[in-house]
Design an enzyme around this catalytic site. Structure first.
Site, PDB file in Angstrom:
ATOM      1  CE1 TYR A 132      -4.296  -1.121  -0.461  1.00 53.25           C
ATOM      2  CE2 TYR A 132      -3.313  -3.030   0.606  1.00 53.25           C
ATOM      3  CZ  TYR A 132      -4.329  -2.470  -0.147  1.00 53.25           C
ATOM      4  OH  TYR A 132      -5.370  -3.239  -0.597  1.00 53.25           O
TER       5      TYR A 132
ATOM      6  CG  HIS B 133     -14.144  -1.190  -4.065  1.00 48.57           C
ATOM      7  ND1 HIS B 133     -13.884  -1.642  -5.341  1.00 48.57           N
ATOM      8  CD2 HIS B 133     -15.279  -1.844  -3.678  1.00 48.57           C
ATOM      9  CE1 HIS B 133     -14.811  -2.512  -5.708  1.00 48.57           C
ATOM     10  NE2 HIS B 133     -15.674  -2.641  -4.728  1.00 48.57           N
TER      11      HIS B 133
HETATM   12  P1  OAD Z   1     -10.245  -3.743 -14.033  1.00 50.10           P
HETATM   13  O1  OAD Z   1      -8.763  -3.805 -14.026  1.00 50.10           O
HETATM   14  O2  OAD Z   1     -11.006  -5.011 -13.838  1.00 50.10           O
HETATM   15  O3  OAD Z   1     -10.769  -3.103 -15.388  1.00 50.10           O
HETATM   16  C1  OAD Z   1     -10.195  -1.969 -15.912  1.00 50.10           C
HETATM   17  C2  OAD Z   1     -10.950  -1.617 -17.168  1.00 50.10           C
HETATM   18  O4  OAD Z   1     -10.395  -0.404 -17.646  1.00 50.10           O
HETATM   19  C3  OAD Z   1     -10.834  -2.646 -18.298  1.00 50.10           C
HETATM   20  O5  OAD Z   1     -12.135  -2.902 -18.819  1.00 50.10           O
HETATM   21  C4  OAD Z   1      -9.957  -1.959 -19.322  1.00 50.10           C
HETATM   22  O6  OAD Z   1     -10.291  -2.295 -20.680  1.00 50.10           O
HETATM   23  C5  OAD Z   1     -10.298  -0.502 -19.053  1.00 50.10           C
HETATM   24  N1  OAD Z   1      -9.295   0.479 -19.510  1.00 50.10           N
HETATM   25  C6  OAD Z   1      -7.957   0.336 -19.683  1.00 50.10           C
HETATM   26  N2  OAD Z   1      -7.423   1.500 -20.136  1.00 50.10           N
HETATM   27  C7  OAD Z   1      -8.445   2.399 -20.226  1.00 50.10           C
HETATM   28  C8  OAD Z   1      -8.541   3.753 -20.634  1.00 50.10           C
HETATM   29  N3  OAD Z   1      -7.462   4.461 -21.024  1.00 50.10           N
HETATM   30  N4  OAD Z   1      -9.761   4.340 -20.617  1.00 50.10           N
HETATM   31  C9  OAD Z   1     -10.872   3.644 -20.229  1.00 50.10           C
HETATM   32  N5  OAD Z   1     -10.830   2.375 -19.845  1.00 50.10           N
HETATM   33  C10 OAD Z   1      -9.641   1.743 -19.839  1.00 50.10           C
HETATM   34  O7  OAD Z   1     -10.652  -2.638 -12.939  1.00 50.10           O
HETATM   35  P2  OAD Z   1     -12.042  -2.440 -12.212  1.00 50.10           P
HETATM   36  O8  OAD Z   1     -13.172  -2.890 -13.051  1.00 50.10           O
HETATM   37  O9  OAD Z   1     -12.048  -1.055 -11.687  1.00 50.10           O
HETATM   38  O10 OAD Z   1     -11.415  -3.939  -6.043  1.00 50.10           O
HETATM   39  O11 OAD Z   1     -11.872  -3.441 -10.988  1.00 50.10           O
HETATM   40  C11 OAD Z   1     -12.892  -3.533 -10.038  1.00 50.10           C
HETATM   41  C12 OAD Z   1     -12.285  -3.882  -8.694  1.00 50.10           C
HETATM   42  O12 OAD Z   1     -11.421  -5.021  -8.814  1.00 50.10           O
HETATM   43  C13 OAD Z   1     -11.373  -2.812  -8.138  1.00 50.10           C
HETATM   44  O13 OAD Z   1     -12.060  -1.757  -7.495  1.00 50.10           O
HETATM   45  C14 OAD Z   1     -10.554  -3.596  -7.139  1.00 50.10           C
HETATM   46  C15 OAD Z   1     -10.238  -4.806  -7.992  1.00 50.10           C
HETATM   47  O14 OAD Z   1      -9.955  -5.969  -7.320  1.00 50.10           O
HETATM   48  C16 OAD Z   1     -10.956  -3.933  -4.791  1.00 50.10           C
HETATM   49  O15 OAD Z   1      -9.806  -3.646  -4.527  1.00 50.10           O
HETATM   50  C17 OAD Z   1     -11.979  -4.296  -3.775  1.00 50.10           C
END
Ligand code: OAD
Length: 262
Positions: A75, A138
């Site tokens: 962290y 989160h």
């Molecule tokens: P992910 O890593 O699962 O997804 C990220 C998304 O961002 C993907 O769909 C990518 O295609 C997209 N992406 C990448 N570059 C981008 C850009 N320049 N513009 C727009 N989109 C882009 O992340 P989250 O869905 O946020 O939880 O993950 C959800 C949760 O999983 C997080 O909050 C975290 C993690 O484990 C906890 O820590 C509880």
């Protein structure tokens, strides 16, 4: 991009713009992708944090119980990384939009502080920025909580020596931990209620940069849709929302979001 694809993208942007302009209440749901162009790594996909690190070693209460120093090191590294990043064009456009019209609720799964910093940059004062959100499902990378008493508060700087000695609660001296939601933990109840209440009332839902894979947060979009909201999804990659999106924009948030909200 071919001309045809370019024309399709331009049409999707203009449909998204109209749909969002017509809606009196909008819920915006962001994930790690909105911060990708600021230099914050996402979790899944190429270069994602969960490709190099195992959540069960770093992001569960059991991992913290087993090895709090290892978890704090991770962290501290993430805090340092995010502190060096700046809000990008998508954060700024969302902040400008949320501050300039009523009825917008920004909900984020992100633990970085880039939405807040963008709002402060745009509003110029902390109180206005606070009103612009986001509702954080989160938790926050820059807040700590005590593992013994009810204390929660802004994190003090952590460096190698604080991590070695482990951060402690300023009130009771108990072991402190990052104020983030780990796997296997409940989301903060009031926060979830606020986010889902906004989703249930929304006429439109703008989803930016999330795979939509992590529940219960991911259900926000389905709640909005079930209540009649039209859904706009901005993401360069595949998401769990692709089949339910009314408008799907394949592209980076830093280009698409300012174009939609201009
Ligand atoms: P992910 O890593 O699962 O997804 C990220 C998304 O961002 C993907 O769909 C990518 O295609 C997209 N992406 C990448 N570059 C981008 C850009 N320049 N513009 C727009 N989109 C882009 O992340 P989250 O869905 O946020 O939880 O993950 C959800 C949760 O999983 C997080 O909050 C975290 C993690 O484990 C906890 O820590 C509880």
């Amino acid at each position: 991009m071919s001309d045809a694809a370019g024309a399709g993208a331009a049409e999707a942007i203009s449909r998204a713009r109209e749909l969002l302009a017509r809606a009196l209440r909008v819920v915006v749901f962001t994930g790690a992708g909105v911060s990708a162009e600021s230099g914050v790594p996402t979790f899944r996909g190429a270069g994602g944090l969960w490709k190099s690190f195992k959540p069960e070693d770093l992001a569960t209460p059991e991992a913290f119980g087993r090895d709090p120093r290892l978890v704090w090191e991770w962290y501290a590294w993430r805090r340092d990384l995010v502190a060096r990043c700046r809000p990008n064009a998508a954060h700024l456009a969302l902040a400008r939009w949320a501050l300039s019209r009523p009825g917008v609720t920004l909900v984020s799964q992100n633990v970085d502080d880039l939405h807040e910093r963008a709002a402060r940059e745009v509003a110029g004062d902390a109180e206005a920025a606070r009103r612009a959100g986001p509702v954080r499902l989160h938790g926050s990378l820059f807040h700590d909580q005590c593992t013994r008493c009810a204390w929660r508060g802004p994190a003090r700087a952590v460096d190698a020596s604080t991590v070695a000695a482990l951060p402690h609660c300023p009130e009771c001296g108990g072991l402190a931990r990052p104020d983030v939601v780990w796997f296997g933990e409940m989301l903060p109840v009031r926060t979830v209620e606020a986010a889902f209440a906004a989703a249930a009332e929304a006429e439109a839902c703008l989803v930016v940069g999330t795979t939509g894979a992590v529940y219960p947060a991911a259900a926000l979009v389905h709640t909005a849709r079930a209540a009649g909201a039209r859904v706009v999804v901005v993401d360069p990659g595949p998401t769990e929302y692709d089949e339910v999106a009314d408008v799907r924009i394949y592209g980076p948030a830093g280009d698409a979001v300012p174009a939609i909200l201009a």
